[in-house]
Design a protein around this motif. Structure first.
Motif, short mmCIF file in Angstrom:
data_model
loop_
_atom_site.label_atom_id
_atom_site.label_comp_id
_atom_site.label_asym_id
_atom_site.label_seq_id
_atom_site.Cartn_x
_atom_site.Cartn_y
_atom_site.Cartn_z
N GLU A 201 -2.52 -9.86 1.61
CA GLU A 201 -3.88 -9.92 1.08
C GLU A 201 -4.39 -11.36 1.07
O GLU A 201 -5.55 -11.63 1.45
N LYS A 202 -3.53 -12.27 0.68
CA LYS A 202 -3.93 -13.69 0.61
C LYS A 202 -4.32 -14.21 1.99
O LYS A 202 -5.28 -14.98 2.12
N GLU A 203 -3.59 -13.78 3.01
CA GLU A 203 -3.85 -14.29 4.36
C GLU A 203 -4.82 -13.40 5.13
O GLU A 203 -5.15 -13.71 6.28
N ALA A 204 -5.23 -12.30 4.51
CA ALA A 204 -6.19 -11.38 5.14
C ALA A 204 -5.72 -10.93 6.52
O ALA A 204 -6.45 -11.02 7.52
N ILE A 205 -4.49 -10.43 6.58
CA ILE A 205 -3.92 -10.00 7.86
C ILE A 205 -3.29 -8.61 7.72
O ILE A 205 -3.00 -8.16 6.61
N GLN A 206 -3.08 -7.96 8.86
CA GLN A 206 -2.31 -6.73 8.98
C GLN A 206 -2.76 -5.65 7.99
O GLN A 206 -1.99 -5.21 7.13
N ASN A 207 -3.98 -5.18 8.14
CA ASN A 207 -4.53 -4.20 7.21
C ASN A 207 -3.76 -2.88 7.21
O ASN A 207 -3.61 -2.25 6.15
N ASP A 208 -3.31 -2.42 8.37
CA ASP A 208 -2.57 -1.16 8.42
C ASP A 208 -1.27 -1.26 7.63
O ASP A 208 -0.89 -0.33 6.90
N ILE A 209 -0.58 -2.37 7.80
CA ILE A 209 0.67 -2.58 7.06
C ILE A 209 0.38 -2.67 5.57
O ILE A 209 1.08 -2.07 4.74
N LYS A 210 -0.66 -3.38 5.23
CA LYS A 210 -1.02 -3.56 3.82
C LYS A 210 -1.35 -2.22 3.17
O LYS A 210 -0.92 -1.95 2.04
N GLU A 211 -2.12 -1.38 3.86
CA GLU A 211 -2.48 -0.08 3.30
C GLU A 211 -1.26 0.83 3.17
O GLU A 211 -1.14 1.59 2.21
N THR A 212 -0.35 0.74 4.13
CA THR A 212 0.89 1.51 4.04
C THR A 212 1.70 1.08 2.83
O THR A 212 2.23 1.92 2.10
N ILE A 213 1.78 -0.22 2.62
CA ILE A 213 2.51 -0.74 1.46
C ILE A 213 1.89 -0.24 0.17
O ILE A 213 2.60 0.19 -0.75
N LYS A 214 0.57 -0.28 0.08
CA LYS A 214 -0.10 0.20 -1.13
C LYS A 214 0.24 1.66 -1.39
O LYS A 214 0.55 2.04 -2.53
N ASP A 215 0.19 2.49 -0.34
CA ASP A 215 0.50 3.90 -0.49
C ASP A 215 1.95 4.12 -0.94
O ASP A 215 2.23 4.98 -1.78
N LEU A 216 2.86 3.33 -0.39
CA LEU A 216 4.27 3.48 -0.75
C LEU A 216 4.52 3.08 -2.20
O LEU A 216 5.29 3.74 -2.91
N VAL A 217 3.89 2.02 -2.65
CA VAL A 217 4.06 1.58 -4.03
C VAL A 217 3.54 2.66 -4.99
O VAL A 217 4.21 3.01 -5.98
N VAL A 218 2.38 3.20 -4.69
CA VAL A 218 1.81 4.27 -5.54
C VAL A 218 2.76 5.48 -5.55
O VAL A 218 3.02 6.09 -6.59
N GLN A 219 3.31 5.78 -4.38
CA GLN A 219 4.23 6.91 -4.26
C GLN A 219 5.49 6.69 -5.10
O GLN A 219 5.97 7.61 -5.79
N ILE A 220 6.02 5.48 -5.07
CA ILE A 220 7.22 5.17 -5.84
C ILE A 220 6.95 5.22 -7.34
O ILE A 220 7.74 5.74 -8.13
N ILE A 221 5.80 4.67 -7.73
CA ILE A 221 5.46 4.61 -9.16
C ILE A 221 5.24 6.02 -9.73
O ILE A 221 5.66 6.32 -10.84
N TYR A 222 4.57 6.87 -8.95
CA TYR A 222 4.22 8.19 -9.46
C TYR A 222 5.12 9.29 -8.94
O TYR A 222 4.95 10.43 -9.27
#
Length: 222
Positions: A201-222
């Motif tokens: 996010e800080k470097e504003a790169i790799q949006n697909d990877i970033k969105e996948t990471i967000k989904d995985l974190v939400v999945q793990i938390i819930y």
């Protein structure tokens, strides 16, 4: 001394050759939880500093850099001592220092796509066998991972790797019979993902990877 341009090619190559000759990075690696971890861990820092320096200078023999990279792959596949700060002795920190070395290797021009794939395997290994990191090791691994996304492999490959690792850790945790290690591995992965997300996010790169990471974190938390 290294980053300040105080050592010339001959001196830098002498250091690397000596460390390789002495096999310092794998000293007593089959005897975990001994003081030899300090030799191994700080050897990786020497490697990291010199490889990082040479990634822009390119004054060191390519064959020698390749030997360092190969020695790193051997080391990262064998290290089992993941202590951080050791009371009365200081920082062992093999996981963090190893991650710093991976970060430096990824940037070097002779690093190949095959090296990048191996680095992903090392990161997965260090997360999968975690026993409770407490000294920011996951963030150091995340930094190496984010650097790798800039230099090697496409987003599709890396997204697939992330999903596969998440599934592997989730399956291990689901069949753990209340063992703690799979819990610690999943926790380490979650912390790794969080650090990776904000670094991307800080470097504003790799949006697909970033969105996948967000989904995985939400999945793990819930």
């Amino acid at each position: 001394m290294i980053t300040g341009n105080n050592l010339d090619q001959q001196q830098l190559e002498y250091i690397l050759n000596k460390l390789l000759e002495n096999k310092s990075v794998v000293l007593d690696i089959n005897k975990p939880i001994t003081d030899s971890v300090f030799t191994r861990s700080f050897t990786t820092l020497f490697y990291a500093a010199i490889v990082e320096y040479d990634s822009t200078k390119q004054i060191i023999s390519k064959d020698l850099v390749r030997k360092v990279i190969d020695a790193t792959h051997e080391y990262m596949g064998k290290e089992l001592d993941f202590r951080g700060y050791v009371e009365k002795k200081g920082w062992a920190h093999a996981a963090a220092h190893g991650a710093d070395l991976l970060d430096s290797i990824v940037k070097h021009p002779i690093a190949s796509e095959n090296d990048a794939v191996k680095i992903l395997h090392h990161i997965a290994r260090f997360l999968s066998i975690a026993h409770g990191y407490q000294d920011d090791e996951e963030e150091r691994l995340a930094r190496a991972f984010v650097t790798l996304t800039k230099y090697h492999l496409n987003e599709e490959f890396i997204v697939s790797w992330l999903k596969h690792l998440e599934q592997s850790l989730a399956d291990k945790y689901a069949t753990s019979n209340n063992e703690l290690q799979p819990y610690y591995a999943q926790l380490a992965f979650k912390n790794f993902l969080k650090s990776s997300y904000f670094l991307l996010e800080k470097e504003a790169i790799q949006n697909d990877i970033k969105e996948t990471i967000k989904d995985l974190v939400v999945q793990i938390i819930y």
